[in-house]
Design an enzyme around this catalytic site. Structure first.
Site, PDB file in Angstrom:
ATOM      1  CD  GLU A 296      -7.273  -0.687  -4.476  1.00 56.49           C
ATOM      2  OE1 GLU A 296      -7.262  -0.951  -3.269  1.00 56.49           O
ATOM      3  OE2 GLU A 296      -6.255  -0.400  -5.131  1.00 56.49           O
ATOM      4  CG  ASP A 369      -1.839   3.797  -3.961  1.00 61.69           C
ATOM      5  OD1 ASP A 369      -2.008   4.278  -2.831  1.00 61.69           O
ATOM      6  OD2 ASP A 369      -2.034   2.596  -4.236  1.00 61.69           O
ATOM      7  CD  GLU A 397       0.953  -0.158  -1.112  1.00 60.20           C
ATOM      8  OE1 GLU A 397       0.325   0.580  -0.324  1.00 60.20           O
ATOM      9  OE2 GLU A 397       0.413  -0.751  -2.061  1.00 60.20           O
TER      10      GLU A 397
HETATM   11  C1  BDP Z   1      -3.137   0.736  -2.089  1.00 63.14           C
HETATM   12  C2  BDP Z   1      -2.760  -0.590  -1.512  1.00 63.14           C
HETATM   13  C3  BDP Z   1      -3.932  -1.447  -1.147  1.00 63.14           C
HETATM   14  C4  BDP Z   1      -4.924  -0.632  -0.330  1.00 63.14           C
HETATM   15  C5  BDP Z   1      -5.323   0.595  -1.101  1.00 63.14           C
HETATM   16  C6  BDP Z   1      -6.199   1.542  -0.308  1.00 63.14           C
HETATM   17  O1  BDP Z   1      -1.962  -1.259  -2.452  1.00 63.14           O
HETATM   18  O2  BDP Z   1      -3.451  -2.554  -0.441  1.00 63.14           O
HETATM   19  O3  BDP Z   1      -6.035  -1.389  -0.019  1.00 63.14           O
HETATM   20  O4  BDP Z   1      -4.194   1.339  -1.451  1.00 63.14           O
HETATM   21  O5  BDP Z   1      -5.682   2.586   0.088  1.00 63.14           O
HETATM   22  O6  BDP Z   1      -2.046   1.583  -1.846  1.00 63.14           O
HETATM   23  O7  BDP Z   1      -7.352   1.283  -0.096  1.00 63.14           O
END
Ligand code: BDP
Length: 680
Positions: A296, A369, A397
């Site tokens: 990301e 996720d 989340e």
């Molecule tokens: C996702 C989230 C994000 C996190 C990412 C992570 O949306 O905010 O930074 O995972 O785990 O679930 O790094």
């Protein structure tokens, strides 16, 4: 006479149900109401003996005084030698310490020199502290302490919380206020919350905390911030809690002003070595680094054509002389991957066995996720030569965020027990993304506390059932009244399946709103990246729905088979015709409707059960949960209606007439938008 009695009883009731703000979590130490039990407890403990003078011993004495005096409504004297019916909390007392390791404990009723004693002992003061918390839990849950013989050791060595807290106190995916770490006033101002945080964690056996967000700011590694981190470490140390930091891979460039962060570059390596030295000079028991790299948009070794092992090993070398570890996250995916499900596996399995011994790879529980239900991540069973950490998410989340009551223990158990317990056997540690914030009750939703509690208890002992943990938690958090315990337990135990049903039944996943992840948006198609779009995950068309992963060979055949035969995961693995006949006899479309409606019905039943508890739990928390459940019912209906109306455009079948029909159109649901949804 009668009147006075009535008044007294009334006062007693009012006293018991005083409004509570939830700050004390499960360490409320409310007086034992049952007279017979109170007498038995008072007879069993007439004095306490704690020897030693370590910082942990001080904590043990404080907690025992706080807990015992409040529970037993009397002052229990501390003595230096047993005087009869003494509770002795001391390390190294028993003959059977050899299998206890550094954290296990024994609690045993024993006669010493003709005097009945209860011994709490361990190899270390921390072990004794864990035993003390266990003993206090027995009292809080009103169990007998007459003849105890308990031996307990933790099943996982690393039992961590991961805070996704930014230095400006914004909590990523946080729904309980801002960060509890007030970086601005640290290191000089010590908020009592820091001490209570340590107590609560130690009481359930959590032994490490990563203080800052995995999307890390390199600033945390500067001298000014390290002083602040050291202050927290000093507070946590007597409670057996180590601090860890999320380290930004490009820190040598950002705060070290180097031209590169290439892990094979000498200067970069020296920078990390010097940084480790600096940290350990301040925090001798510093736990280590957690790293999110090449995920990301985060920097990482791949930027320099190196792999995850090159990056992790370089940092691990810097920490090794001090006993520190690197926890390297496997949450990686990019736009080019054909299926996000596969990417972590594809990137990491070739590196199995290539990591230094002080590196652990941290794998999220599922391959996508933190969805309401995921199959376990195939990576968990595919790295036999690499120590693994399992990552859960307490902050909700994708589970209704701050307003839905979802008890996560069944989710944790489902993963730990996957493949006949293979998963729990391979992991060396368990971490979970914290759900805390500066809200007075720490987690905003009073039931968010239960997930924090359940995590700690399960990290310690995987064999505890969701029901047992709920039982303990309710008794300590709300009441020991059987009616209250049973109703709340029913609510909690039905809540996880409810959310699966009203959000993502039958293996649907990732169909929520983009960015903030709040609310349903199965129609989402235009985020600019295919694998961020809900349509990529459900692949609904007029023929059917679901992601065809039939050729996926990442699980061993027995696991593939068991998932193939399980309708809970149907649409995770198959694109299925709307008319496909399900086990229930309904076709897929009808089953989907059935599940979405069942989810809403369960939440309505949870709401009804809760409302019947009015007067049996304190007013303040009763009202909070009541309001939150009303929101949850509303949002469950929203999820159900929005998803079914949308999927109906493909199935082209009616909603069964006996169901309550949606009160809005699909267009209405599509135009809702939430620019200020929290946590994003
Ligand atoms: C996702 C989230 C994000 C996190 C990412 C992570 O949306 O905010 O930074 O995972 O785990 O679930 O790094």
């Amino acid at each position: 006479m009668k009147k006075t009695l009535l008044l007294l009883m009334l006062l007693h009731c009012i006293h018991n149900l005083q409004a509570e703000d939830g700050y004390e979590l499960w360490l409320r130490y409310k007086p034992v109401e049952n007279k017979a039990l109170l007498t038995a407890y008072r007879q069993a403990i007439t004095a306490v003996q704690v020897s030693g003078n370590s910082a942990t011993t001080v904590v043990i004495k404080k907690e025992l005084a706080l807990g015992l005096n409040a529970l037993l409504q009397t002052t229990i004297p501390f003595v230096s030698t047993p005087t009869g019916n003494t509770l002795i909390a001391e390390r190294g007392l028993s003959e059977n310490l050899k299998d206890l390791g550094t954290e296990g404990f024994i609690i045993r009723s024993k006669t010493i020199n003709g005097k009945k004693c209860t011994i709490i002992t361990a190899n270390t003061d921390i072990g004794v502290l864990y035993g003390v918390f266990h003993f206090l839990r027995l009292l809080q849950t009103r169990q007998s302490v007459q003849s105890l013989d308990i031996v307990s050791t933790p099943q996982t060595k690393l039992r961590l919380l991961n805070h996704w807290d930014n230095l400006n106190r914004y909590v990523e995916r946080g729904y309980a206020g801002i960060s509890i770490w007030n970086w601005h006033t640290l290191p000089d101002y010590i908020d009592t919350r820091y001490i209570d945080y340590a107590r609560y964690n130690a009481s359930v056996g959590i032994n490490g905390t990563v203080l800052n967000n995995v999307n890390a700011n390199a600033e945390i590694l500067t001298p000014v911030y390290l002083q602040k981190v050291a202050a927290l470490a000093t507070i946590f140390r007597p409670y057996g809690i180590k601090v860890y930091l999320s380290a930004r891979f490009s820190a040598p460039m950002e705060i070290g002003h180097l031209k590169t962060a290439d892990p094979l570059n000498d200067t970069v390596q020296q920078w990390w070595h010097a940084k480790a030295k600096e940290i350990y000079a301040l925090i001798p028991d510093f736990g280590g680094f957690l790293v999110k790299a090449n995920s990301e948009g985060q920097p990482g070794p791949q930027t320099y054509n190196r792999n995850h092992a090159d990056g992790a090993n370089m940092m691990a070398d810097a920490l090794a002389p001090y006993g520190g570890i690197v926890i390297w996250r496997a949450f990686v995916y990019d736009a080019k991957a054909s299926d996000r499900f596969k990417q972590a596996y594809d990137e990491f399995t070739p590196l199995d066995g290539k990591f230094k011994t002080n590196v652990l790879v941290q794998v999220k529980n599922g391959p996508i996720d933190f969805q309401p239900r995921e199959p376990f991540s195939p990576l968990l069973e595919a790295m036999p030569h690499t120590p693994l950490m399992l990552e859960f998410q307490l902050t909700q989340e994708y589970l209704g965020q701050g307003t839905h009551l979802v008890y996560e223990a069944p989710l944790f158990k489902e993963i730990l027990e996957a493949d006949n317990g293979m998963v729990e056997n391979v992991v060396k540690g368990i971490a979970a993304v914290a759900n805390t914030g500066n809200e007075r009750n720490w987690t905003a939703h009073p039931f968010g506390q239960a997930n924090w509690y359940a995590l700690g208890r399960l990290e310690w002992d995987h064999s505890l059932s969701s029901s047992q943990i709920a039982d303990e938690w309710i008794r300590q958090t709300f009441s020991n009244e059987p009616k209250v315990v049973n109703s709340i337990k029913e609510i909690m135990l039905s809540s996880r399946e409810a959310i699966v049903n009203y959000m993502t039944p039958l293996g649907l996943h990732h169909i929520m709103g983009n960015g903030h992840h709040y609310g349903p948006a199965p129609w989402g198609y235009n985020t600019g990246r295919a694998d961020w779009n809900p349509v990529y995950y459900h692949k609904a068309d007029t023929a059917g729905i679901g992601f065809d992963r039939t050729g996926l060979l990442q699980y061993k055949p027995s696991v593939q088979q068991s998932y193939a035969g399980n309708e809970q995961y149907l649409l995770w693995f198959h694109h299925v015709s709307w008319l496909h006949k399900m086990h229930s006899g309904r076709n897929l479309w009808e089953e989907l409707c059935y599940k979405y409606y069942a989810g809403v019905d369960t939440v309505k039943a949870m709401q009804q059960k809760w409302n019947q508890l009015e007067g049996s739990v304190d007013e303040e928390r009763f009202r909070q949960v009541k309001m939150l459940l009303a929101i949850q019912v509303k949002e469950a209906i929203w999820w159900r209606n929005a998803c079914l109306l949308y999927f109906q455009t493909f199935s082209r079948q009616p909603l069964p007439a006996n169901y309550e029909q949606p009160d809005h159109t699909l267009e209405y649901y599509k135009q809702l938008n939430f620019p200020y949804a929290p946590g994003n």
